[in-house]
Design a protein around this motif. Sequence first.
Motif, PDB file in Angstrom:
ATOM      1  N   SER A 126      12.803 -39.207  81.014  1.00 50.78           N
ATOM      2  CA  SER A 126      12.527 -39.305  79.364  1.00 50.78           C
ATOM      3  C   SER A 126      13.434 -38.903  78.532  1.00 50.78           C
ATOM      4  O   SER A 126      13.693 -39.494  77.370  1.00 50.78           O
ATOM      5  CB  SER A 126      11.102 -38.577  79.257  1.00 50.78           C
ATOM      6  N   LEU A 127      14.291 -37.742  79.011  1.00 45.79           N
ATOM      7  CA  LEU A 127      15.445 -37.298  78.070  1.00 45.79           C
ATOM      8  C   LEU A 127      16.574 -38.523  77.900  1.00 45.79           C
ATOM      9  O   LEU A 127      17.003 -38.786  76.887  1.00 45.79           O
ATOM     10  CB  LEU A 127      15.969 -36.028  78.759  1.00 45.79           C
ATOM     11  N   VAL A 128      17.089 -38.865  79.058  1.00 43.79           N
ATOM     12  CA  VAL A 128      17.906 -40.109  79.149  1.00 43.79           C
ATOM     13  C   VAL A 128      17.562 -41.302  78.252  1.00 43.79           C
ATOM     14  O   VAL A 128      18.332 -41.557  77.560  1.00 43.79           O
ATOM     15  CB  VAL A 128      18.457 -40.430  80.508  1.00 43.79           C
ATOM     16  N   ILE A 129      16.382 -41.804  78.842  1.00 47.28           N
ATOM     17  CA  ILE A 129      16.377 -43.155  78.383  1.00 47.28           C
ATOM     18  C   ILE A 129      15.618 -42.972  76.670  1.00 47.28           C
ATOM     19  O   ILE A 129      16.137 -43.606  75.890  1.00 47.28           O
ATOM     20  CB  ILE A 129      14.772 -43.535  78.768  1.00 47.28           C
ATOM     21  N   GLY A 130      14.739 -41.810  76.454  1.00 46.89           N
ATOM     22  CA  GLY A 130      14.580 -41.468  74.974  1.00 46.89           C
ATOM     23  C   GLY A 130      15.651 -41.324  74.148  1.00 46.89           C
ATOM     24  O   GLY A 130      15.806 -41.565  72.787  1.00 46.89           O
ATOM     25  N   THR A 131      16.786 -40.563  74.710  1.00 42.16           N
ATOM     26  CA  THR A 131      17.949 -40.202  73.696  1.00 42.16           C
ATOM     27  C   THR A 131      18.708 -41.657  73.324  1.00 42.16           C
ATOM     28  O   THR A 131      19.256 -41.827  72.475  1.00 42.16           O
ATOM     29  CB  THR A 131      18.849 -39.326  74.576  1.00 42.16           C
ATOM     30  N   ARG A 186       6.069 -39.273  77.504  1.00 45.18           N
ATOM     31  CA  ARG A 186       6.802 -38.291  76.753  1.00 45.18           C
ATOM     32  C   ARG A 186       8.099 -38.886  75.975  1.00 45.18           C
ATOM     33  O   ARG A 186       8.794 -38.287  75.274  1.00 45.18           O
ATOM     34  CB  ARG A 186       7.199 -37.237  77.801  1.00 45.18           C
ATOM     35  N   LEU A 187       8.294 -40.035  76.177  1.00 43.01           N
ATOM     36  CA  LEU A 187       9.325 -40.704  75.412  1.00 43.01           C
ATOM     37  C   LEU A 187       9.505 -40.587  74.001  1.00 43.01           C
ATOM     38  O   LEU A 187      10.619 -40.404  73.516  1.00 43.01           O
ATOM     39  CB  LEU A 187       9.455 -42.438  75.987  1.00 43.01           C
ATOM     40  N   PRO A 188       8.413 -40.731  73.146  1.00 45.00           N
ATOM     41  CA  PRO A 188       8.307 -40.965  71.746  1.00 45.00           C
ATOM     42  C   PRO A 188       8.819 -39.398  71.432  1.00 45.00           C
ATOM     43  O   PRO A 188       9.410 -39.580  70.237  1.00 45.00           O
ATOM     44  CB  PRO A 188       6.812 -40.915  71.331  1.00 45.00           C
ATOM     45  N   VAL A 189       8.749 -38.315  71.824  1.00 38.72           N
ATOM     46  CA  VAL A 189       9.412 -37.078  71.628  1.00 38.72           C
ATOM     47  C   VAL A 189      10.745 -37.252  71.373  1.00 38.72           C
ATOM     48  O   VAL A 189      11.146 -36.729  70.332  1.00 38.72           O
ATOM     49  CB  VAL A 189       8.864 -36.107  72.563  1.00 38.72           C
ATOM     50  N   TYR A 190      11.258 -37.684  72.383  1.00 37.39           N
ATOM     51  CA  TYR A 190      12.882 -37.673  72.220  1.00 37.39           C
ATOM     52  C   TYR A 190      13.261 -38.868  71.373  1.00 37.39           C
ATOM     53  O   TYR A 190      14.334 -38.536  70.818  1.00 37.39           O
ATOM     54  CB  TYR A 190      13.416 -37.958  73.793  1.00 37.39           C
ATOM     55  N   ILE A 191      12.628 -40.033  71.252  1.00 40.63           N
ATOM     56  CA  ILE A 191      13.149 -41.182  70.612  1.00 40.63           C
ATOM     57  C   ILE A 191      13.008 -40.552  68.851  1.00 40.63           C
ATOM     58  O   ILE A 191      14.130 -40.979  68.236  1.00 40.63           O
ATOM     59  CB  ILE A 191      12.242 -42.206  70.753  1.00 40.63           C
ATOM     60  N   ARG A 192      11.950 -40.194  68.594  1.00 38.35           N
ATOM     61  CA  ARG A 192      11.656 -39.526  67.139  1.00 38.35           C
ATOM     62  C   ARG A 192      12.715 -38.385  66.862  1.00 38.35           C
ATOM     63  O   ARG A 192      13.430 -38.398  65.949  1.00 38.35           O
ATOM     64  CB  ARG A 192      10.338 -39.015  67.021  1.00 38.35           C
ATOM     65  N   THR A 193      12.892 -37.442  67.851  1.00 38.52           N
ATOM     66  CA  THR A 193      13.739 -36.484  67.483  1.00 38.52           C
ATOM     67  C   THR A 193      15.110 -36.609  67.425  1.00 38.52           C
ATOM     68  O   THR A 193      15.942 -36.246  66.416  1.00 38.52           O
ATOM     69  CB  THR A 193      13.584 -35.300  68.447  1.00 38.52           C
ATOM     70  N   VAL A 194      15.639 -37.416  68.353  1.00 42.25           N
ATOM     71  CA  VAL A 194      17.098 -37.994  68.330  1.00 42.25           C
ATOM     72  C   VAL A 194      17.412 -38.974  67.142  1.00 42.25           C
ATOM     73  O   VAL A 194      18.361 -38.892  66.465  1.00 42.25           O
ATOM     74  CB  VAL A 194      17.490 -38.585  69.656  1.00 42.25           C
ATOM     75  N   ARG A 195      16.274 -39.890  66.875  1.00 40.71           N
ATOM     76  CA  ARG A 195      16.777 -40.482  65.651  1.00 40.71           C
ATOM     77  C   ARG A 195      16.637 -39.797  64.274  1.00 40.71           C
ATOM     78  O   ARG A 195      17.798 -40.163  63.512  1.00 40.71           O
ATOM     79  CB  ARG A 195      15.340 -41.676  65.597  1.00 40.71           C
ATOM     80  N   ALA A 196      15.953 -38.948  64.268  1.00 38.77           N
ATOM     81  CA  ALA A 196      15.978 -38.025  63.048  1.00 38.77           C
ATOM     82  C   ALA A 196      17.273 -37.315  62.965  1.00 38.77           C
ATOM     83  O   ALA A 196      17.804 -37.253  61.825  1.00 38.77           O
ATOM     84  CB  ALA A 196      14.921 -37.016  63.000  1.00 38.77           C
ATOM     85  N   GLU A 197      17.913 -36.633  64.112  1.00 44.17           N
ATOM     86  CA  GLU A 197      19.100 -36.018  64.161  1.00 44.17           C
ATOM     87  C   GLU A 197      20.226 -37.191  63.773  1.00 44.17           C
ATOM     88  O   GLU A 197      21.189 -36.459  63.030  1.00 44.17           O
ATOM     89  CB  GLU A 197      19.228 -35.202  65.246  1.00 44.17           C
TER      90      GLU A 197
END
Length: 324
Positions: A126-131, A186-197
């Motif tokens: 989830s970290l790699v794909i979501g990032t 758990r993918l949306p957690v990383y997608i949303r966080t990385v997008r905002a940053e």
Amino acid sequence: MRFSIRAFAQTEVAIMKTTSVTGTSVETSDGSRCRDYLLLLWNDKLAFLSTVFVTFILICAFVGPWLFAKEATSMNLMLRNAPPFQLKNGFWLILGGDTLGRSVLARIAVASANTLLVAGLAVSLSLVIGTALGLSVGLRSGWAGTITLRCADILMSFPSLLLAMIALYVFKPGMTSVVLVMALTRLPVYIRTVRAETLEVRERMFVLAARTMGASTGRIVFKHILPVVLPTLLTIATLEFAFVMLTEASLSFLGLGIQPPEVSWGLMVAEGRNYLQTAWWIAFWPGLAIMLTTTSLNLLSNWLRVATDPKQRWRLEKRSGANA
């Protein structure tokens, strides 16, 4: 405006060249930074103890399946539900025996490998794909990014545990299924966080300067954006590791997670739930392992968030000075 950005970029390149000439100073700075982090960790006793405990659990996960596999599977019906702290039954039954006379201590050590493996693989995927998806959506807007965000919103609208239960009920329960389902939920957690940053970092002066100097998108991502986003990702990944551990334990407790003959902490708790009044130790010790590990990870994530944030690090430095 373009001229000022170019001038700033040229100044930045000159500073980088000057720094690259004195390579020893850069290495010394990196070494001193590591020492500073270790000092901050040592002065925060809760974070230090959490690190020691998590390290101990990781060591058990690595060596447990090889050193304790025989004791974890050896059955002795004469010692079934053997009480803990009875040295006459042998060292391996110091935490008691289960319903088949197997060592609870050895099974906890062996089960730590499966529990941490599931959490580690799910968080890593989830970290790699979501990032990657978050960076793509943050850097380039378009129909693909809109679809990605809408899919993330749909996943976030369902509770992760409920969605995992439905998916594992439809598909075959097991370690691989748990890893894939938890990584997906758990993918949306990383997608949303990385997008905002990424949306915030891409407008900073040093990113604009690098783009003006002709830097490629890959170089901008790996040299300028990821180093800024990484501290937040480390904190989230640490919290997600504890969350996935608890979810896996819940799924195994319900019979939808890891299946026998494999063993995990959640499965051990499920096996001992019918003996809470007569043999409480079967479920208590693995439950205690889950509680201590997740608590340690939460404390460590709090320390990481403060230690890696320049705006908050002064709190730890002030505490270190007070302790000194």
